[in-house]
Scaffold this active site. Structure first.
Site, PDB file in Angstrom:
ATOM      1  N   ARG A 288       9.408   3.788  -5.758  1.00 44.29           N
ATOM      2  CA  ARG A 288      10.660   3.367  -5.110  1.00 44.29           C
ATOM      3  C   ARG A 288      11.790   3.285  -6.148  1.00 44.29           C
ATOM      4  NH1 ARG A 288       7.384  -1.302  -2.329  1.00 44.29           N
ATOM      5  NH2 ARG A 288       6.585  -0.218  -0.506  1.00 44.29           N
TER       6      ARG A 288
ATOM      7  N   ASP B 221       9.653   5.316  11.762  1.00 47.90           N
ATOM      8  CA  ASP B 221       8.259   4.886  11.862  1.00 47.90           C
ATOM      9  C   ASP B 221       7.918   4.874  13.350  1.00 47.90           C
ATOM     10  OD1 ASP B 221       6.287   3.152   9.712  1.00 47.90           O
ATOM     11  OD2 ASP B 221       5.796   3.014  11.845  1.00 47.90           O
ATOM     12  N   SER B 222       6.659   5.200  13.664  1.00 47.01           N
ATOM     13  CA  SER B 222       6.277   5.211  15.087  1.00 47.01           C
ATOM     14  C   SER B 222       6.118   3.796  15.631  1.00 47.01           C
ATOM     15  CB  SER B 222       4.979   6.003  15.286  1.00 47.01           C
ATOM     16  OG  SER B 222       3.963   5.457  14.469  1.00 47.01           O
TER      17      SER B 222
ATOM     18  N   ASP C 267       5.693   9.504   3.297  1.00 39.34           N
ATOM     19  CA  ASP C 267       4.642   8.582   2.814  1.00 39.34           C
ATOM     20  C   ASP C 267       3.763   8.146   3.986  1.00 39.34           C
ATOM     21  OD1 ASP C 267       3.143   6.916   1.176  1.00 39.34           O
ATOM     22  OD2 ASP C 267       4.508   5.225   1.397  1.00 39.34           O
TER      23      ASP C 267
ATOM     24  N   PHE D 170       7.889   7.361   7.739  1.00 39.25           N
ATOM     25  CA  PHE D 170       6.788   6.389   7.647  1.00 39.25           C
ATOM     26  C   PHE D 170       7.250   5.175   6.825  1.00 39.25           C
ATOM     27  CE2 PHE D 170       5.209  10.753   7.631  1.00 39.25           C
ATOM     28  CZ  PHE D 170       4.364  10.783   8.729  1.00 39.25           C
TER      29      PHE D 170
ATOM     30  N   CYS E 211      -2.124   8.734   0.155  1.00 30.78           N
ATOM     31  CA  CYS E 211      -2.860   7.557  -0.327  1.00 30.78           C
ATOM     32  C   CYS E 211      -4.330   7.641   0.081  1.00 30.78           C
ATOM     33  CB  CYS E 211      -2.217   6.276   0.169  1.00 30.78           C
ATOM     34  SG  CYS E 211      -2.144   6.158   1.960  1.00 30.78           S
TER      35      CYS E 211
ATOM     36  N   ALA F 227       6.679  10.774  13.774  1.00 32.65           N
ATOM     37  CA  ALA F 227       7.261  11.512  12.651  1.00 32.65           C
ATOM     38  C   ALA F 227       7.451  12.997  12.964  1.00 32.65           C
ATOM     39  CB  ALA F 227       6.372  11.345  11.418  1.00 32.65           C
TER      40      ALA F 227
END
Ligand code: SAH
Length: 398
Positions: A213, A251-252, A302, A229, A342, A284
């Protein structure tokens, strides 16, 4: 001397323990003691009877997670010492500061405590057990946390309902083990975040993106930033501080969008940061379909772990290819794409290959400017390379 039930290894199966790898696979075991239960402390013996280590037993392919090599009693003093070491390391590298109160204190194997994760938010520790053994040790761990000298902790929240093996039937209850009157605002590099460990994902915040970030903040000036996201809006808040012309967070989950708006307001007075920020609750892929090439100069991708397990790998790689193809195709010429995975099951090389084929499918000239990873408070035990999970690339797209 410990007096734990003994697990004997098959001949030659102590090799990985000799190299300090902290997992004993079930296939390496010659015999299990009678009546052994998940979460029990056990001594692991080589075939010729030498104690190789002491750890937590668990049903599954990883049968023992080693807490100490050689012989050692795993008691309150053991946890106190291990946690103090973890805290001292975070202090030594300057992660605990008045302007940075959110960080990971214990990263499982990376801190020689397999099965345990502890995130710190101000004077609150959020504890996640990933193994039955750590679940049973939670009270001792809570005591050790509030007694730490290096870090002052008043509240310990235990949150393991989604991290413990379901089949173990431990029925963990999420609750405060110590304290409970906690301030939910924590600081990351001087930015303020509302941390909702009660209802949020994982421990309430993704502390593992802190360094990435910061890098994004550095590249945000004058750019139109799309944060896909966004969850709690971490990247969005940094982009706004970095002087982004405009930031759109996607974001969903409507809850995530509310969290993002709240965090933007916490730092920039209003959720729209004086007309610079907008947050949208939408899938997304659907959102990216509606984006025109050139609408954004910097796109963050992300997503959640697409592969939670090894058998989901092929699907996950397809997901990364599709997502990155959309991101690379849509970013403005001369723009940047920050892309992450990730998933522990996806290797650095596999991720890079997925992004490579995504780039190739767009036909654009793409260069890798940075190769990113997890921050120092998510250390990788050198004997346990599996602990490296976060991978990222910053692409420059012509
Ligand atoms: N970038 C965040 C962490 C992302 S976590 C940070 O820095 O903190 C992953 C997020 O993806 C979650 O908030 C989840 O709600 C969201 N998500 C999952 N599937 C999605 C989809 N198909 N479209 C949009 N968002 C999605």
């Amino acid at each position: 001397m410990s007096t734990y039930p003994v697990i004997r290894l098959r001949r030659g199966k102590e090799e990985s323990l000799d190299r300090f790898h902290p997992w004993v696979f079930s296939g390496a075991i010659a015999s299990l003691p009678e009546g052994i239960e998940e979460g029990d402390l056990v001594s692991v013996l080589t075939h010729d009877g030498k104690i190789a280590g002491v750890g937590h037993y668990q049903i599954g392919s990883i049968a023992v997670r080693i807490l100490a090599f050689g012989d050692r009693v795993i008691d309150a003093a053991f946890y106190a010492e291990a946690l103090e070491q973890a805290a001292r390391m975070r202090l030594a590298i300057g992660l605990q500061r008045p302007d940075n109160t959110a960080f990971r204190l214990v990263h499982g194997e990376g801190d020689f405590l397999p099965g345990l994760v502890v995130d710190i938010y101000g004077d609150t520790a959020v504890v996640q057990a990933h193994s039955p053994g750590m679940h049973f040790a939670r009270e001792v761990i809570a005591d050790a946390l509030v007694s730490l000298k290096a870090i002052h902790i008043n509240n310990v929240y235990y949150k393991s309902d989604t991290t413990l093996p379901f089949k173990a039937r431990l029925d963990p209850v999420n609750d405060y083990l110590r304290g409970g009157n906690a301030d939910a605002v924590a600081l990351e590099n001087g930015l303020r975040f509302n941390i909702d460990w009660l209802r949020g994902q994982k421990t309430g915040f993704f502390v593992d993106q802190r360094d990435n970030r910061s890098l994004l903040e550095h590249y945000s000036r004058g750019r139109r930033v799309l944060n896909m996201f966004c969850y709690t809006g971490g990247f969005s808040v940094y982009a706004l501080r970095g002087g982004a012309e405009r930031v759109v967070s996607v974001d969903s989950s409507a809850k995530a969008i509310a969290l993002t708006n709240a965090n933007v307001a916490l730092n920039f007075d209003t959720p729209d940061a004086a007309g610079r920020h907008d947050a949208v609750a939408i899938d997304a892929f659907k959102f990216l379909d509606g984006v025109n090439t050139g609408d954004y100069d910097l796109i963050v991708l992300d997503p959640p772990a697409f592969a939670k397990h090894r058998n989901a790998l092929a699907n996950a790689l397809r997901g990364y290819r599709r997502l990155n193809a959309a991101g690379i195709a849509k970013v403005a010429p001369g723009g940047l794409v920050f892309t992450f995975s990730c998933s522990q099951a996806v290797s650095r090389e596999q991720f890079r290959l997925a992004v490579f084929s995504a780039a190739a499918s767009t036909g654009r000239r793409v260069r890798i400017l940075h190769q990113l990873t997890q921050p120092a408070d998510h250390p990788v035990n050198i004997y346990h390379p599996e602990g490296e999970y976060l991978k990222g690339l910053i692409l420059y797209v012509e």
